[in-house]
Structures are given as structure tokens and as C-alpha cells.
Design an enzyme around this catalytic site. Structure first.
Site, short mmCIF file in Angstrom:
data_model
loop_
_atom_site.label_atom_id
_atom_site.label_comp_id
_atom_site.label_asym_id
_atom_site.label_seq_id
_atom_site.Cartn_x
_atom_site.Cartn_y
_atom_site.Cartn_z
N ASP A 64 44.11 24.83 43.55
CA ASP A 64 43.82 25.23 42.29
C ASP A 64 42.34 25.50 41.81
O ASP A 64 41.93 26.51 41.52
CB ASP A 64 45.09 25.02 41.33
CG ASP A 64 44.74 25.74 39.83
OD1 ASP A 64 44.75 26.93 40.05
OD2 ASP A 64 44.74 25.06 38.91
N LYS A 98 42.17 13.31 49.11
CA LYS A 98 41.77 12.11 48.38
C LYS A 98 42.10 11.05 49.11
O LYS A 98 42.65 10.07 48.75
CB LYS A 98 41.86 12.18 46.90
CG LYS A 98 41.08 11.39 46.28
CD LYS A 98 39.64 11.47 45.99
CE LYS A 98 39.01 10.29 45.44
NZ LYS A 98 37.38 10.41 45.37
N ASP A 146 38.97 28.53 41.94
CA ASP A 146 38.38 29.02 41.18
C ASP A 146 36.78 28.73 41.37
O ASP A 146 35.85 29.42 40.94
CB ASP A 146 38.91 28.27 39.80
CG ASP A 146 39.88 28.99 38.87
OD1 ASP A 146 40.50 29.57 39.68
OD2 ASP A 146 39.77 28.96 37.75
N TYR A 190 52.12 19.65 40.96
CA TYR A 190 52.77 20.78 39.99
C TYR A 190 54.22 20.68 39.76
O TYR A 190 55.29 20.78 38.85
CB TYR A 190 52.59 22.14 40.69
CG TYR A 190 51.19 22.58 40.30
CD1 TYR A 190 50.03 22.10 40.54
CD2 TYR A 190 51.19 24.14 39.52
CE1 TYR A 190 48.73 22.79 40.08
CE2 TYR A 190 49.93 24.51 39.24
CZ TYR A 190 48.82 23.94 39.44
OH TYR A 190 47.67 24.58 39.19
N ASP A 209 36.33 15.60 46.21
CA ASP A 209 35.01 15.43 45.33
C ASP A 209 33.73 16.18 45.86
O ASP A 209 33.08 16.71 45.55
CB ASP A 209 34.89 14.17 44.73
CG ASP A 209 35.01 12.86 45.60
OD1 ASP A 209 35.34 13.14 46.92
OD2 ASP A 209 34.77 11.86 45.42
C1 IPM Z 1 46.65 30.09 39.55
C2 IPM Z 1 46.70 29.60 38.13
C3 IPM Z 1 48.08 29.24 37.84
C4 IPM Z 1 48.30 28.10 38.58
C5 IPM Z 1 48.76 29.03 36.61
C6 IPM Z 1 48.60 30.30 35.62
C7 IPM Z 1 50.11 28.29 36.33
O1 IPM Z 1 45.53 29.06 37.67
O2 IPM Z 1 47.29 30.86 40.11
O3 IPM Z 1 45.78 29.45 40.05
O4 IPM Z 1 47.79 27.04 38.10
O5 IPM Z 1 48.74 28.02 39.77
MG MG Z 2 44.20 28.59 39.16
#
Ligand code: IPM
Ligand code: MG
Length: 404
Positions: free
Chosen positions: A261, A205, A265, A155, A237
Site C-alpha cells: 500500500d 523487514k 503510493d 490489514y 525501508d
Molecule cells: C488502496 C487504498 C485502500 C487500502 C484504502 C482505501 C482502504 O489506500 O487501495 O491502496 O489501504 O488498501
Molecule cells: Mg493505498
């Protein structure tokens, strides 16, 4: 650092805390409004209150000021006891050629406040097992803490960007870490594991990336100070697969920014919805009350459902509980909110995200964003008389379950 939230001084009655309130974009304003009402109710019951300072960050700030975040707003976040954050992102800035994007503000905020660790707890409410597409028997015992490195890695690495090369367009992103950046987040993860089931999974990785090989080396070095914690390394992975196949094997997981990240999710699928998972972003800075931090749901701004009062506010509400625990040392109030959320779900209240995957919705109560918030406030208030006001009780709670 076994008790990070409370070691700065703990709870004082009647305190007014200074919070920055950042609604942001999309569903951010809706979910965080519900969360704020829950925080205020918790304050009434536990004898503290808040001074709120509302600022615009993200797409709304680009619209209002031409920049995703003003310097003075970053300064306000730094000066507050904590930042309570909704969501960021607006499709109107999705054009890949756009010079400014809402997300830049969130990254600048994380970096500017030194919030290098993002804690994303993942557990499954028993009554929501049917809401997850993952087979119910696999969800038994799922209780993990994903520690995502937040101010380095892909990032933030430089160089980053697109140029015109001799053979056409070229682009680069850089996965860079210093030893110090890896060590501090890994150490925090070991501390958290020590306060939980004493197992740490480091995700990398290392079979391909040099950055991962240094990551792994440093994890092994830090491990020497934690003989009581069982350590394993997993490749990202394969880990993504195990997260669905055998999610209960994880306790604390620590990983690079982008890996975290993505994996978080994915982990939200276990909990039934992305709308369930809260997060705390913390660093080294302390205030008079605890660690300085930023608290936000892990979900994004979900522009497709914004303004319709249908988003699930539970991630925002639980982020508020994390704020109380980590930044304000108000452990009993945090736990009361978490119990109220559990009670409301057990009572059958469901936002639409939680209903869409449930086969049989008989006996469930479909609600919108604000009604879900109201239900949590009501559950909190009805259990209010059962709280433990004694400081000894707060501290005992903090040392047993405070690191969550
Ligand atoms: C998260 C989100 C953020 C990230 C975005 C909105 C920049 O996906 O907090 O997980 O990638 O960190
Ligand atoms: Mg995110």
C-alpha cells in the site's frame, strides 16, 4: 500460468459481459463514469458490450443502508464477470471512535471475493516525465509491477483493536500470514516476472519481523521452480529509498499488504501523479472469460476535490484496460485503450494534477475529468480502424505483452 488472462477461453465476438459498477465515494463516481464511457467505446469497436449492475458500497452505502456493504451486493460482485470500482472513503466517517467505516467494505470485498493479489503496474509516460518531481534522467526505463498481497497481513490479522489495560488504553494490530497465503502470491509474482524482464524483488523487514522471515524463506522455496528469474530481497525501508533513487532497477516487486500500500503510493510519484496508476485485484476464481477480479485506481476518494470535475480519470480508465485484459481476455481492446491514453497525453491533454508540477505548460491543454474521458474516447475511435480483429493476433498480443 504464463498467460493468465487468456487461458480460460479467450475472446468471443459479440459477447455481453456482466460487470458490477461501484462508483463509491468522493471522486469515485466521476472518474469511473469517464472510465465506463471508455470501456463502452472499446466494446463498440471490438464487438462486445456490457450489462452494468450498479451498487452502493462505502460511505454512500452507510448513508443509504446503515452498513458499508450489504451481503447481496457482495453476492452480486461474486456473480459478475468483474467489478469496476471507483474509490472509497468519506471524512464524515473519520472519527476514530466510529463503529463503521467505508473502508471496511473494500476490505470485506477483497476478502470476500478471495482477491489475494493486487497488481499495480507503474510506468512513466515519456511526455509526463516533467510532471514528476523526480529528476527526468532517473525515470528513463521505469516499468515495474508491484504485486501487493491483499487479503492478509496487517490489514486482516487478529487480534486487532483497542482495549483498556491496567495502565491505560492499549491497542494491537497483528501481522499474520499462513504459508499458503505467502506462497500463492509469491508464485504469481514469479509467473509475472517470467513474462516480463525476469527479475523479482521481494520486499520485507526480515531483520525485525518474524512474518518477514517466513516470507523470505518461502520466496526462496518457490524460487527453485523459477531458475530463469533473478531474485533479490530488499528491506522495505531501503527499498522505499531505492524506489526514488534508482526506480528503473525494478521489474516485479512482491510484498506484504501494508508495505505494498505504502510503496505503491510512493511509486505513483514517478508516474507524475497518483491519478495515473490503475490496479487489478485477482485471486484463483475464474469465469468463462478469464480471472474474476476487481479493478480500481490506486488513489482514494480525494474528498477535497470531489464533485468539481477536476480529478484525473486516467487511473480509472487504465483500470478498465486491466479489466479487459485480465478478466475478459480482450487484449486488443485493452491495448487500444492504453494507446489512446498515451496519444491523448502526447496531444497535450492534462488534468490539473499533472499540470501543478510541470514547469512550462505552453502548448498543453488543461481539461477536467469528463473532457479527459471524452478525449480518450475520441482517440480510441479515431484509431479504431487500425485494430487487429483476428483471434491469432489477440493471442500473439496476449503472450507477448498480456501480463501487464
Ligand atoms: C488502496 C487504498 C485502500 C487500502 C484504502 C482505501 C482502504 O489506500 O487501495 O491502496 O489501504 O488498501
Ligand atoms: Mg493505498
Amino acid at each position: 500460468m504464463t498467460d493468465p488472462a487468456n487461458s480460460a477461453g479467450g475472446v468471443s465476438a459479440g459477447t455481453t459481459y456482466n460487470l458490477v459498477f461501484v462508483p463509491g465515494d468522493g471522486i469515485g463516481p466521476e472518474v469511473i463514469a469517464a472510465g465506463r464511457r471508455v470501456l463502452e467505446a472499446a466494446g463498440r469497436l471490438h464487438d462486445f458490450d456490457f450489462r452494468w449492475h450498479e451498487i452502493l458500497i462505502g460511505g454512500v452505502a452507510i448513508d443509504a443502508y446503515g452498513v458499508p456493504m450489504r451481503d447481496e451486493d457482495l453476492a452480486a460482485c461474486a456473480a459478475a464477470d468483474a467489478v469496476y470500482f471507483g474509490a472509497i472513503g468519506d471524512p464524515k466517517y473519520d472519527d476514530p471512535k466510529a463503529k463503521v467505516r467505508p473502508e471496511q467494505a473494500l476490505l470485506a470485498l477483497r476478502k470476500g471475493l478471495g482477491l489475494y493479489a493486487n497488481l499495480r503496474p507503474v510506468s512513466v509516460q515519456p511526455v509526463l516525465r516533467a510532471s514528476s518531481p523526480v529528476r527526468e534522467s532517473l525515470l528513463e526505463g521505469v516499468d515495474m509491477m508491484i504485486v501487493r498481497e491483499l487479503t492478509g497481513g496487517l490489514y486482516f490479522g487478529k487480534p486487532s483493536g483497542q482495549t483498556d489495560g491496567p495502565n491505560g488504553r492499549e491497542v494491537v494490530d497483528t501481522l499474520a500470514y499462513t504459508e499458503h497465503e505467502i506462497r500463492r502470491v509469491v508464485k504469481l509474482a514469479f509467473e509475472l516476472a517470467r513474462g516480463r524482464r525476469k527479475k523479482l524483488t521481494s520486499v520485507d523487514k526480515a531483520n525485525v519481523l518474524s512474518s518477514s522471515r517466513l516470507w523470505r524463506t518461502i520466496v526462496e522455496e518457490v524460487k527453485v521452480d523459477y531458475p530463469d528469474v533473478t531474485l533479490e530481497h530488499r528491506l522495505v525501508d531501503a527499498c522505499a529509498m531505492t524506489l526514488i533513487q534508482r526506480p528503473a532497477v525494478f521489474d516485479v516487486m512482491v510484498t506484504e499488504n501494508l508495505f505494498g500500500d505504502i510503496l505503491s503510493d510512493e511509486a505513483s510519484v514517478l508516474a507524475g501523479s497518483l491519478g495515473m496508476l490503475p490496479s487489478a485485484s485477482i485471486g484463483e476464481k475464474r469465469t468463462a472469460h478469464g480471472l474474476h477480479g476487481l479493478y480500481e485506481p490506486i488513489h482514494g476518494s480525494a474528498p477535497d476535490i470531489a464533485g468539481k470535475d477536476i480529478a484525473n480519470p486516467i487511473a480509472a480508465i487504465l483500470s478498465g484496460a486491466m479489466l479487459l485484459r485480465w478478466s475478459l481476455g480482450q487484449i486488443a481492446a485493452a491495448e487500444a485503450i492504453e494507446r489512446a491514453v498515451t496519444a491523448v497525453l502526447a496531444d497535450g491533454y492534462r488534468t490539473s494534477d499533472l499540470l501543478s508540477t510541470t514547469g512550462d505548460a505552453t502548448g498543453l491543454k488543461p481539461v477536467g475529468t469528463q473532457a479527459m474521458g471524452d478525449a480518450v474516447v475520441a482517440a480510441l475511435e479515431s484509431s479504431g480502424h487500425a485494430r487487429i480483429p483476428a483471434e491469432g493476433g489477440e493471442r500473439a498480443a496476449a503472450s507477448s505483452g498480456g501480463v501487464r
